[in-house]
Structure formats: structure tokens, C-alpha cells
Write a protein that holds these residues in place. Structure first.
Motif, short mmCIF file in Angstrom:
data_model
loop_
_atom_site.label_atom_id
_atom_site.label_comp_id
_atom_site.label_asym_id
_atom_site.label_seq_id
_atom_site.Cartn_x
_atom_site.Cartn_y
_atom_site.Cartn_z
N LEU A 332 0.83 -1.20 0.00
CA LEU A 332 0.00 0.00 0.00
C LEU A 332 0.86 1.26 0.00
O LEU A 332 0.53 2.28 -0.64
N LEU A 333 1.97 1.21 0.73
CA LEU A 333 2.87 2.36 0.74
C LEU A 333 3.43 2.64 -0.65
O LEU A 333 3.62 3.80 -1.04
N GLN A 334 3.70 1.56 -1.41
CA GLN A 334 4.22 1.76 -2.76
C GLN A 334 3.20 2.45 -3.67
O GLN A 334 3.55 3.17 -4.60
N LEU A 335 1.91 2.22 -3.39
CA LEU A 335 0.84 2.77 -4.24
C LEU A 335 0.22 4.05 -3.68
O LEU A 335 -0.69 4.61 -4.29
N SER A 336 0.68 4.45 -2.51
CA SER A 336 0.04 5.59 -1.84
C SER A 336 0.34 6.90 -2.57
O SER A 336 1.31 7.02 -3.31
N GLU A 343 14.22 6.83 -2.58
CA GLU A 343 14.91 6.14 -1.47
C GLU A 343 13.92 5.39 -0.60
O GLU A 343 14.16 4.27 -0.16
N GLN A 344 12.73 6.03 -0.36
CA GLN A 344 11.68 5.38 0.44
C GLN A 344 11.12 4.17 -0.29
O GLN A 344 10.82 3.13 0.32
N LEU A 345 10.97 4.29 -1.61
CA LEU A 345 10.49 3.15 -2.41
C LEU A 345 11.46 1.97 -2.34
O LEU A 345 11.06 0.81 -2.26
N ASP A 346 12.78 2.27 -2.38
CA ASP A 346 13.79 1.21 -2.28
C ASP A 346 13.68 0.49 -0.93
O ASP A 346 13.76 -0.74 -0.84
N LYS A 347 13.52 1.25 0.14
CA LYS A 347 13.40 0.65 1.47
C LYS A 347 12.15 -0.22 1.54
O LYS A 347 12.14 -1.31 2.14
N THR A 348 11.04 0.32 0.95
CA THR A 348 9.80 -0.46 0.95
C THR A 348 9.97 -1.76 0.17
O THR A 348 9.47 -2.82 0.57
#
Length: 543
Positions: A332-336, A343-348
Motif C-alpha cells: 500500500l505504501l508503494q501505491l500511496s 529512497e523510500q520506495l527502495d526501502k519499501t
């Protein structure tokens, strides 16, 4: 008529027979003829007796009161001359011929005979380089209670004596052997009474042989085992079996008992009648206690293993719930909106990758636990092996390209199908293919071979050109949580091969491995005598 020899006797003594009464002369003539007839019979008997004595194989002689020979036969002469080394003549003193030291027993025997004793003695003599056994009989010749001489004869009993000595030696060796054997050797009579027991009986039970002989063998069987022991003996007594072998408990003198393996056969007489039993009793108490201890340990281990499997199953369910939540929220975080920074996407993405890996491990552990407790369901259908291999190659193609490893499939014969669970078979093939790629070298190859066996079976061979496995590690390769390539940094906990082996066996196949360190590894899955429906039948059943 006067006998002519009688007339000659009258004439020799100056007697005129003409002046004698005729009746006297006739009586004298008759008496003279009778005397001559008796004398002739006596001489004939004497000659026959001397011939018999002379030709006898026994040694025969007679001595007067001075120990001098008055008669002896050829056998006596031959043996004594060979023994004493001199000539034997009539009138020679046997006492002087014998050596006081070497022949002391013979001199002692002669003295006994001259004291008036009649007896027989067994003696050993040596001559001509050999030893001979004789049985000698002594008979005093008495007149008016006075010994005037001794008759002596001896028989050669060497063969008989040697046979007796051999038999005695054999019996001693047999007795020594029997007493040294660890097992109890026994014999009973037709009533079941002990007639023979060796020393091991005392070592096993504590009862002495002397106090046990003549007692019923059943008295020494544990009271709780007597009925069963009798039932086990019945087929032997009825001659339905040549022997019986069973385990019962025998009581000991100290009030305890020992576990004993009985091996018994019938003892028969010349008329094929049962006269008893014979056999061995082997003390297996230590072995029995060890087996019982091992059985208890096995049961406890199985109980602990089941408890472990139940625990893992429950824990797996407990772990999957929060893990699915983590994966769901990460996605969900990836699609939010607004979108996350790169950088946040990589961590996710790392969270999702780690979560999926952990979920796969949980699934593997859960499968292994289900297999161990026998609760893994399978749905067996006809599966086209070639199609499954091609599908799996498609799944791992990206990994092969990433590792720069070449994939190739060789099919010896089309339309090879087996009965298997399609999902679980694919799980096994993907596990083997993934390992072949992960542990391979850059520029290497993974070869898949599908062939039908001569014994109405088929084989799938998956071979790589990777690191290989040490020969001493091969026996433990399929054990759970075993990893030999952990130093390469490949993820996993070492349960994949164990699960694959169990799944293949549950689907009626076998899995084996061949490997050479530094050259590569090959896994072989075989099905023997498995049905091979046509390809169209596989397709119809799948639909």
C-alpha cells in the motif's frame, strides 16, 4: 590171548607167562590195552593243546617257584626278546631277565601271583620304537595250599586301548568346549526332566547343575510364561516343526529372572520315538533391555517430534498473520499518494522482498511439519512430465539469465506421464532447478533429461556444472536443516531437499544424487512401474 607187548614186558622181567592162569592174563591184557588207548588220547590232546598254545596270538608262559620258565609260546618269545634284547630259553629266570627299575610293575605283579593272588592287570610296554598295551592274567599253580608256580598269559589290546584313550580325549575336549560355551546346552528326557546342563546354566540362573538335574525344566520357566512356553513347544512335540525358537523368562536363584532365547529340537531313538529334547538357552537379557530402552527412546523422540511439529505449525500460522499485514501495508505504501521518494520506495521494496522470503521459509517449515506428522494432503493425477519441466524452466529463466547459466532440456521420448500431485511436483522441480542455478558458476549450464526406463519406469535428471558436494556429505544431504554451501551467501535454511525427498516418495518415486566436488551435481527422480497414460489422456484428466 596175551597181548604181545605184555609178553615182552614179562620176558624183560624174567616172568614165565605160561605158568599164569589164563584169566589173569586176559584181565592184564585188557587193562594194558585200555592204558595204551588212554595214553594215546592223552598224547593227542596234549599235542593239540601245545599246538594251540604255540600258535596263539596271546603271550603265554609258565614259571616254577624259582621264577624259571617251564613253558612259553612263540608270541611270548618274540615279544620278550624284542623287549629285553636277549634270547629266551627254557629254564631261564624271568626275574633276572627283567630290569628292577624299568620293569618294576611286572616284578610286583609276579610277586602278587606267587603270594597266591589270581588277578588281571593292564600294562604298557615299549619295544621296536612303539608302545603297546597288554592285559595280563596271573594264575598261581598250587599244591596243598602251596604255590609251586604261575601261569601267565597276556593279550595285545593296543588298538582297543588307543580307541579308549582317543574316546576319553575326545570326551574331555567336548566337555571342555561345552563348559566354555557361553550358551546353556541342555538335554531333557521324555518327561521334561533335565538330563544334561553345562556350566553356563549356573552362570545364567545361579542354580547349580547338580541341584537342577532330574528336575522338570518347566519349574525354571517364569510362572507367567509357562503356558505360553508349552504352547510354543506343541508344534515341535507334534512334529509339525523340526525345531522351535522363542523367548521366555527363566527364574534365577536370587528371585529375579533372565530373558532367555530357547532353541530346541527333538531327541529320537533308533525306532524314531521321542526320548527327550536338546538345544541351547541364550541369555539375551542385556539385548532385550537395550531394545526396550531404544524403543522407549524412539517413542519419546517421536512424541517430542510430533509436539515440535504441532508447535511449528501453530507458530507458522501465528507468524503468517502479522507478516501478511506487513507485506500488505508495504505494498500500500508503494501505491500511496503522494508517491514516496525513490529512497523510500527502495526501502519499501527491501521490506517486501524480505517479507516474501520469510513467508517462503514459513511455508517450507510448515510443509516439513505436515509431512512429519503425516498431514500433508496430495491430489494425485496424471501429469505430463515434459510439460511440467518446460513450465518450470520458464519460471526460473530470469534467474538463469541473471546468473548467466544456460538451460537445456533433452526428452528421449514424448508423452511420458506419471501419477503425481501437479503442484507438489512443480514445487520439487523448481527447488532442484533453483539450487542448480544458485550453486552454479557464471557461464555454467543446467541440463534436464527426461527418459523412459527399461523397467516400465521413467527418470528425470537435473544436472549442473556447479560447486559439487563432498562424498562424505552426500549421506546427510536430504536431512532437514542441512546446508553445505552456506559460505556462498545463498539464502535458505536447508529444508528444501528434505521436503523434495518426502514429496517424491509420497508420490511413489525415489530421489537420489550423484556429485563430484568441483565438477557438479546431478539429482535423479525415478518412478518404477508407474502408469504411463497417453498425452491426450493427461490433458483430458487435467481439464
Amino acid at each position: 590171548m596175551v597181548h604181545h607187548k605184555l609178553k615182552e614186558q614179562f620176558k624183560r622181567h624174567g616172568i614165565d607167562s605160561a605158568g599164569l592162569p589164563s584169566a589173569w592174563l586176559e584181565e592184564l591184557s585188557y587193562a594194558f590195552e585200555e592204558h595204551e588207548a588212554r595214553q594215546a588220547v592223552y598224547e593227542q590232546q596234549r599235542h593239540a593243546m601245545m599246538t594251540l598254545i604255540e600258535n596263539a596270538s596271546e603271550l603265554i608262559c609258565s614259571l616254577n617257584s624259582d621264577y624259571r620258565l617251564t613253558m612259553f609260546n612263540s608270541a611270548f618269545k618274540r615279544i620278550v626278546e624284542a623287549r629285553l634284547g636277549g634270547k629266551v630259553r627254557f629254564g631261564a629266570s624271568l626275574r633276572e631277565m627283567l630290569d628292577p627299575v624299568r620293569d618294576d610293575c611286572w616284578l610286583a605283579d609276579l610277586e602278587r601271583a606267587f603270594r597266591g593272588e589270581t588277578f588281571t592287570a593292564v600294562r604298557c610296554v615299549s619295544f621296536d620304537g612303539g608302545s603297546y598295551w597288554l592285559t595280563a592274567s596271573y594264575h598261581p599253580v598250587k599244591r596243598e595250599n602251596r604255590v609251586e608256580g604261575v601261569t601267565w598269559y597276556a593279550q595285545n589290546i593296543t588298538e582297543q586301548k588307543l580307541a579308549e584313550l582317543s574316546l576319553t580325549d575326545s570326551e574331555n575336549r567336548y566337555r571342555t568346549l561345552v563348559n566354555q560355551i557361553k550358551e546353556v546346552i541342555f538335554q531333557t528326557d521324555a518327561q521334561g526332566l533335565w538330563t544334561f546342563l553345562n556350566r553356563s546354566w549356573t552362570e545364567v540362573t545361579g542354580f547349580t547343575v547338580q541341584e537342577s538335574l532330574g528336575q522338570p525344566f518347566l519349574d525354571y520357566v517364569h510362572p507367567e510364561d509357562r503356558e505360553r512356553n508349552t504352547l510354543l513347544f506343541l508344534p515341535l512335540i507334534r512334529r509339525e516343526k523340526e525345531y522351535c525358537r522363542h523367548v521366555v523368562r527363566y527364574v534365577t536363584k536370587d528371585g529375579g529372572y533372565r530373558h532367555v532365547e530357547v532353541h530346541a529340537r527333538l531327541t529320537l531313538d533308533e525306532e524314531d520315538r521321542i526320548v527327550g529334547t536338546s538345544g541351547t538357552l541364550t541369555d539375551i537379557t542385556e539385548r532385550t533391555e537395550l531394545e526396550e530402552s531404544m524403543l522407549r527412546a524412539k517413542e519419546e523422540a517421536e512424541k517430542a517430534n510430533r509436539a515440535k511439529s504441532v508447535f511449528i505449525t501453530r507458530m507458522s500460522h501465528e507468524l503468517r498473520t502479522p507478516l501478511n499485514a506487513i507485506l500488505g501495508f508495504s505494498q500500500l505504501l508503494q501505491l500511496s499518494e503522494p508517491r514516496l521518494h525513490p529512497e523510500q520506495l527502495d526501502k519499501t521494496e527491501e521490506i517486501i522482498h524480505a517479507g516474501e522470503h520469510l513467508l517462503a521459509l514459513i511455508h517450507d517449515i510448515l510443509d516439513l511439519s505436515r509431512i512429519e506428522i503425516g498431514k500433508l494432503p496430495l491430489e494425485l493425477t496424471s501429469v505430463d512430465l515434459e510439460q511440467e519441466l518446460r513450465d518450470c524452466m520458464g519460471f526460473v529463466k530470469p534467474l538463469a539469465e541473471e546468473k548467466r547459466v544456460k538451460l537445456q532440456l533433452t526428452v528421449q521420448e514424448a508423452e511420458i506421464c506419471v501419477r503425481a500431485d501437479r503442484v507438489r511436483l512443480k514445487q520439487v522441480l523448481l527447488n532442484l532447478l533453483s539450487n542448480a542455478l544458485k550453486y552454479n558458476r557464471p557461464g555454467g549450464a543446467v541440463s534436464l533429461h527426461l527418459a523412459r526406463d527399461a523397467a516400465e519406469g521413467c527418470t528425470v535428471r537435473i544436472e549442473d556444472t556447479g560447486l559439487g558436494i563432498r562424498e562424505e556429505d552426500l549421506p546427510s544431504l536430504f536431512e532437514p536443516y542441512t546446508r553445505f554451501h552456506s559460505m556462498t551467501g545463498v539464502e535458505g535454511i536447508g529444508v528444501g531437499l528434505s521436503i523434495s525427498k518426502h514429496l517424491v516418495e509420497l508420490m511413489g518415486g525415489t530421489i537420489s544424487v550423484e556429485s563430484r566436488l568441483g565438477e557438479g551435481t546431478a539429482f535423479l527422480i525415478r518412478w518404477q512401474g508407474n502408469p504411463h497414460p497417453r498425452k491426450d489422456e493427461c490433458r483430458e484428466e487435467a481439464e
